[in-house]
Design a protein around this motif. Structure first.
Motif, PDB file in Angstrom:
ATOM      1  N   GLN A  91     -16.310 -24.053  13.006  1.00 10.36           N
ATOM      2  CA  GLN A  91     -17.184 -23.901  11.863  1.00 10.36           C
ATOM      3  C   GLN A  91     -18.526 -24.128  12.474  1.00 10.36           C
ATOM      4  OE1 GLN A  91     -14.912 -25.598   8.448  1.00 10.36           O
ATOM      5  NE2 GLN A  91     -15.761 -23.860   7.192  1.00 10.36           N
ATOM      6  N   ASP A  92     -19.584 -23.531  12.268  1.00  8.08           N
ATOM      7  CA  ASP A  92     -20.873 -23.542  12.620  1.00  8.08           C
ATOM      8  C   ASP A  92     -21.612 -24.135  11.385  1.00  8.08           C
ATOM      9  OD1 ASP A  92     -23.311 -23.341  13.761  1.00  8.08           O
ATOM     10  OD2 ASP A  92     -23.413 -21.026  13.776  1.00  8.08           O
ATOM     11  N   HIS A  93     -22.897 -24.528  11.625  1.00  9.82           N
ATOM     12  CA  HIS A  93     -23.882 -24.822  10.555  1.00  9.82           C
ATOM     13  C   HIS A  93     -25.020 -24.206  11.005  1.00  9.82           C
ATOM     14  CE1 HIS A  93     -20.931 -28.110  10.815  1.00  9.82           C
ATOM     15  NE2 HIS A  93     -21.285 -28.802   9.648  1.00  9.82           N
ATOM     16  N   THR A 117     -30.635 -20.554  11.689  1.00  9.65           N
ATOM     17  CA  THR A 117     -30.749 -20.859  12.922  1.00  9.65           C
ATOM     18  C   THR A 117     -30.103 -20.283  13.720  1.00  9.65           C
ATOM     19  OG1 THR A 117     -29.700 -22.685  13.253  1.00  9.65           O
ATOM     20  CG2 THR A 117     -31.644 -23.202  12.297  1.00  9.65           C
ATOM     21  N   GLY A 118     -30.021 -20.345  15.156  1.00 11.10           N
ATOM     22  CA  GLY A 118     -28.971 -20.114  16.000  1.00 11.10           C
ATOM     23  C   GLY A 118     -27.589 -20.782  15.884  1.00 11.10           C
ATOM     24  N   GLY A 119     -27.669 -21.992  14.965  1.00 13.74           N
ATOM     25  CA  GLY A 119     -26.531 -22.861  14.808  1.00 13.74           C
ATOM     26  C   GLY A 119     -26.893 -24.326  15.300  1.00 13.74           C
ATOM     27  N   LEU A 154     -14.413 -11.618  21.768  1.00 13.97           N
ATOM     28  CA  LEU A 154     -14.823 -11.217  20.364  1.00 13.97           C
ATOM     29  C   LEU A 154     -14.900 -12.412  19.418  1.00 13.97           C
ATOM     30  CD1 LEU A 154     -15.116  -8.571  18.644  1.00 13.97           C
ATOM     31  CD2 LEU A 154     -13.083  -8.447  18.145  1.00 13.97           C
ATOM     32  N   TYR A 155     -15.684 -12.376  18.619  1.00 13.70           N
ATOM     33  CA  TYR A 155     -16.165 -13.575  17.822  1.00 13.70           C
ATOM     34  C   TYR A 155     -16.312 -12.550  16.270  1.00 13.70           C
ATOM     35  CZ  TYR A 155     -19.637 -16.766  15.376  1.00 13.70           C
ATOM     36  OH  TYR A 155     -20.250 -17.517  14.601  1.00 13.70           O
ATOM     37  N   ALA A 156     -15.143 -13.110  15.398  1.00 16.55           N
ATOM     38  CA  ALA A 156     -15.334 -12.504  14.110  1.00 16.55           C
ATOM     39  C   ALA A 156     -16.004 -13.843  13.208  1.00 16.55           C
ATOM     40  CB  ALA A 156     -14.094 -11.899  13.512  1.00 16.55           C
ATOM     41  N   VAL A 168     -18.127 -11.121   8.076  1.00 13.03           N
ATOM     42  CA  VAL A 168     -19.547 -11.415   7.830  1.00 13.03           C
ATOM     43  C   VAL A 168     -20.063 -10.432   9.023  1.00 13.03           C
ATOM     44  CG1 VAL A 168     -21.406 -12.654   7.607  1.00 13.03           C
ATOM     45  CG2 VAL A 168     -19.267 -13.188   6.659  1.00 13.03           C
ATOM     46  N   GLU A 169     -19.790 -10.761  10.183  1.00 10.27           N
ATOM     47  CA  GLU A 169     -20.371  -9.736  11.312  1.00 10.27           C
ATOM     48  C   GLU A 169     -19.355 -10.185  12.413  1.00 10.27           C
ATOM     49  OE1 GLU A 169     -23.406 -12.234  13.142  1.00 10.27           O
ATOM     50  OE2 GLU A 169     -22.352 -14.161  13.177  1.00 10.27           O
ATOM     51  N   PHE A 170     -19.365  -9.150  13.490  1.00 17.11           N
ATOM     52  CA  PHE A 170     -18.749  -9.247  14.749  1.00 17.11           C
ATOM     53  C   PHE A 170     -20.012  -9.832  15.953  1.00 17.11           C
ATOM     54  CE2 PHE A 170     -15.743  -6.190  13.243  1.00 17.11           C
ATOM     55  CZ  PHE A 170     -14.587  -6.789  13.492  1.00 17.11           C
ATOM     56  N   ARG A 226     -19.174 -11.737  22.002  1.00 20.26           N
ATOM     57  CA  ARG A 226     -19.398 -12.835  22.885  1.00 20.26           C
ATOM     58  C   ARG A 226     -19.014 -14.345  22.200  1.00 20.26           C
ATOM     59  NH1 ARG A 226     -22.950 -15.753  19.847  1.00 20.26           N
ATOM     60  NH2 ARG A 226     -24.077 -14.080  18.415  1.00 20.26           N
ATOM     61  N   LEU A 227     -18.952 -15.392  22.948  1.00 17.90           N
ATOM     62  CA  LEU A 227     -18.770 -16.562  22.204  1.00 17.90           C
ATOM     63  C   LEU A 227     -19.642 -17.248  21.398  1.00 17.90           C
ATOM     64  CD1 LEU A 227     -16.785 -18.711  25.177  1.00 17.90           C
ATOM     65  CD2 LEU A 227     -15.598 -17.597  23.206  1.00 17.90           C
ATOM     66  N   GLY A 228     -19.329 -17.921  20.543  1.00 16.36           N
ATOM     67  CA  GLY A 228     -20.602 -18.543  19.661  1.00 16.36           C
ATOM     68  C   GLY A 228     -21.170 -19.836  20.165  1.00 16.36           C
ATOM     69  N   ASP A 229     -22.428 -19.960  19.833  1.00 14.06           N
ATOM     70  CA  ASP A 229     -23.317 -21.118  20.388  1.00 14.06           C
ATOM     71  C   ASP A 229     -23.758 -21.879  19.187  1.00 14.06           C
ATOM     72  OD1 ASP A 229     -24.573 -23.041  21.617  1.00 14.06           O
ATOM     73  OD2 ASP A 229     -25.535 -21.673  22.933  1.00 14.06           O
ATOM     74  N   PRO A 230     -23.196 -22.997  18.750  1.00 11.74           N
ATOM     75  CA  PRO A 230     -22.609 -24.062  19.645  1.00 11.74           C
ATOM     76  C   PRO A 230     -21.109 -24.046  19.294  1.00 11.74           C
ATOM     77  CG  PRO A 230     -23.516 -24.807  17.640  1.00 11.74           C
ATOM     78  CD  PRO A 230     -23.812 -23.443  17.357  1.00 11.74           C
ATOM     79  N   GLU A 231     -20.444 -23.053  18.770  1.00 20.01           N
ATOM     80  CA  GLU A 231     -19.095 -23.265  18.677  1.00 20.01           C
ATOM     81  C   GLU A 231     -18.349 -23.566  19.929  1.00 20.01           C
ATOM     82  OE1 GLU A 231     -20.998 -21.153  17.288  1.00 20.01           O
ATOM     83  OE2 GLU A 231     -19.878 -20.209  15.318  1.00 20.01           O
TER      84      GLU A 231
END
Ligand code: AMP
Ligand code: GLY
Length: 422
Positions: free
Chosen positions: A207-209, A221-223, A264-266, A279-281, A284-289
């Motif tokens: 989970q991101d913030h 923000t980007g996270g 793939l990041y859902a 919500v979105e695709f 690539r990987l998430g940052d900061p996940e």
């Protein structure tokens, strides 16, 4: 083998650090990298960002595998460029990357394949967009089409805010497109998988913030921090997401002649009944996940990505069993003064701790000036710690955060709150 990681953020620091742990990897080049990747013994920064020049570099250095961090390089077709030269690269082609680079493409794709997502309309004409807002119930979600680093989305509580967002995105004959969406209620989670065009293997959940301020306030923000695993993704939710979202996406992309290989990041919204909508695709990987996820990964990431680029029908991705640390990993982003609107650069960073097994400071917007790390971007560091519980991982990460300083450092004090509430 030599490996190349494209990018210079916290996600790429984590990818390069993890790839370098493989006994088969000798050197990981990071292009362009940051002050953190510059300091790691097995990593080497390469000051190239032009994609054709990177492909030349990969040929000259006999790079065995390239892994792409950021969406911009993927949307610009880095995978197509590398493959045309016979280079092995892990990531989606330019066509497949449209799942992220065009929200209009992604929404139409989900509609065609009955993948659950918010209802929506696409507009190029500002007057029609305004009229649609007048006819919609509040809150209203307005998104700019195209890449916006997580910042092109306005969740408008009122119609007035939605009108202002449309003016900002389409006003003054700027051109472009907006997507106006139904607001989804629920809890968000990040669901990432490794794909090889036909097969899928899920990574640990997270989970991101996204908001800058404590209690999810202020601009997107980007996270600002993330943790893994995400307790909202129960085994039942996980199974439904694979069946209802991930597998239909991979099958749909293959059927449409754009097989998806890469991460793939859902981005999910999970309601009180455990039903998930996309919500979105991201392609690539998430940052900061990525930082907490890779802190927990015990398996060899290099072997995994090599297999995902081998397309060997005798070795399906789904047969791999990844090993995860049972502990919780939690990462707190320290951002520069002025982030997200106008981050300040060039401030000296002090108090960085020595490496240890349970804590790792991944660098993002940093560079070396006279041999010392200084801020060089919006998100500066992601302090990531492991703990036997969310509480312990959180305490550990914040202890380290409090020891680090640079002028005007901003960070949230509540990373992990949602998991603690459960
Ligand atoms: P996106 O860039 O599409 O991920 O949107 C950024 C953030 O805006 C998401 O992480 C959500 O917090 C929020 N958001 C986007 N679309 C919706 C929606 N349809 N309903 C509720 N929140 C949304
Ligand atoms: N942390 C959200 C993203 O990478 O898109």
């Amino acid at each position: 083998m030599k490996v190349l990681v494209i990018g210079g953020g916290g996600r790429e620091h984590a990818l390069a650090w993890k790839l370098a742990q493989s006994p088969r990897v000798q050197t990981v080049f990071v292009a362009p990298g940051n002050a953190g990747t510059a300091a790691e013994p097995q990593l080497k920064n390469v000051a190239i960002t032009d994609l054709d020049r990177l492909a030349e570099f990969a040929l000259a250095e006999k790079i065995g595998l390239t892994v792409v961090g950021p969406e911009a390089a993927l949307a610009a077709g880095v995978v197509d460029i590398f493959r045309a030269k016979g280079l092995r690269i892990f990531g989606p082609t330019k066509a497949a990357a449209q799942l992220e680079s065009s929200k209009a493409f992604a929404k139409a794709f989900m509609k065609r394949h009955a993948i659950p997502t918010a209802g929506y309309e696409v507009f190029e004409d500002a007057a029609l967009a305004h009229a649609h807002v007048d006819a919609s119930a509040e809150p209203i979600v307005v998104k700019a089409d195209g890449l916006a680093a997580g910042k092109g989305v306005v969740v408008a509580a009122t119609r007035a805010e939605a009108h202002a967002a449309i003016d900002a995105m389409l006003g003054d004959g700027k051109g472009g497109r907006v997507v106006i969406e139904e607001f989804l209620e629920g809890e968000e989670a990040s669901f990432m998988v490794v794909c090889d065009g036909t097969g899928v293997l899920s990574l640990a959940t997270s989970q991101d913030h996204k908001r800058i301020g404590d209690g999810d306030t202020g601009p997107n923000t980007g996270g600002m921090g993330a943790y893994s695993p995400a307790p909202v993704v129960t085994p039942n939710v996980h199974a439904r997401v694979m069946q209802e979202i991930v597998l239909p996406t991979i099958e749909g992309m293959a059927a449409e002649g754009m097989p998806f290989s890469g991460f793939l990041y859902a981005g999910l919204m999970i309601d009180a009944h455990g039903a998930a909508r996309t919500v979105e695709f991201n392609c690539r990987l998430g940052d900061p996940e990525t930082q907490p996820i890779l802190m927990r990964l015990k398996s060899d990431l290099f072997e995994l990505l090599l297999q995902a680029t081998a397309h060997d029908p005798a070795r399906p991705l789904a047969d791999i069993e990844l090993q995860w640390d049972r502990r919780v990993a939690l990462g707190v982003v320290m951002a520069a003064a002025g982030y997200p609107a106008d981050p300040k650069r060039g401030d000296l960073i002090t108090g960085l701790p020595a490496a240890s097994e349970a804590v790792k400071v991944f660098h993002a917007g940093t560079e070396l000036k006279d041999g010392k790390p200084v801020t060089a971007g919006g998100r500066v560091l992601c302090v990531t710690a492991l703990g036997d519980s969310t509480k312990l991982a959180q305490q550990h990460a914040y202890e380290v955060v409090r020891g680090i300083s640079f002028a005007g450092a901003q960070y949230r004090r509540d990373i992990g709150q949602r998991a603690l509430k459960r």
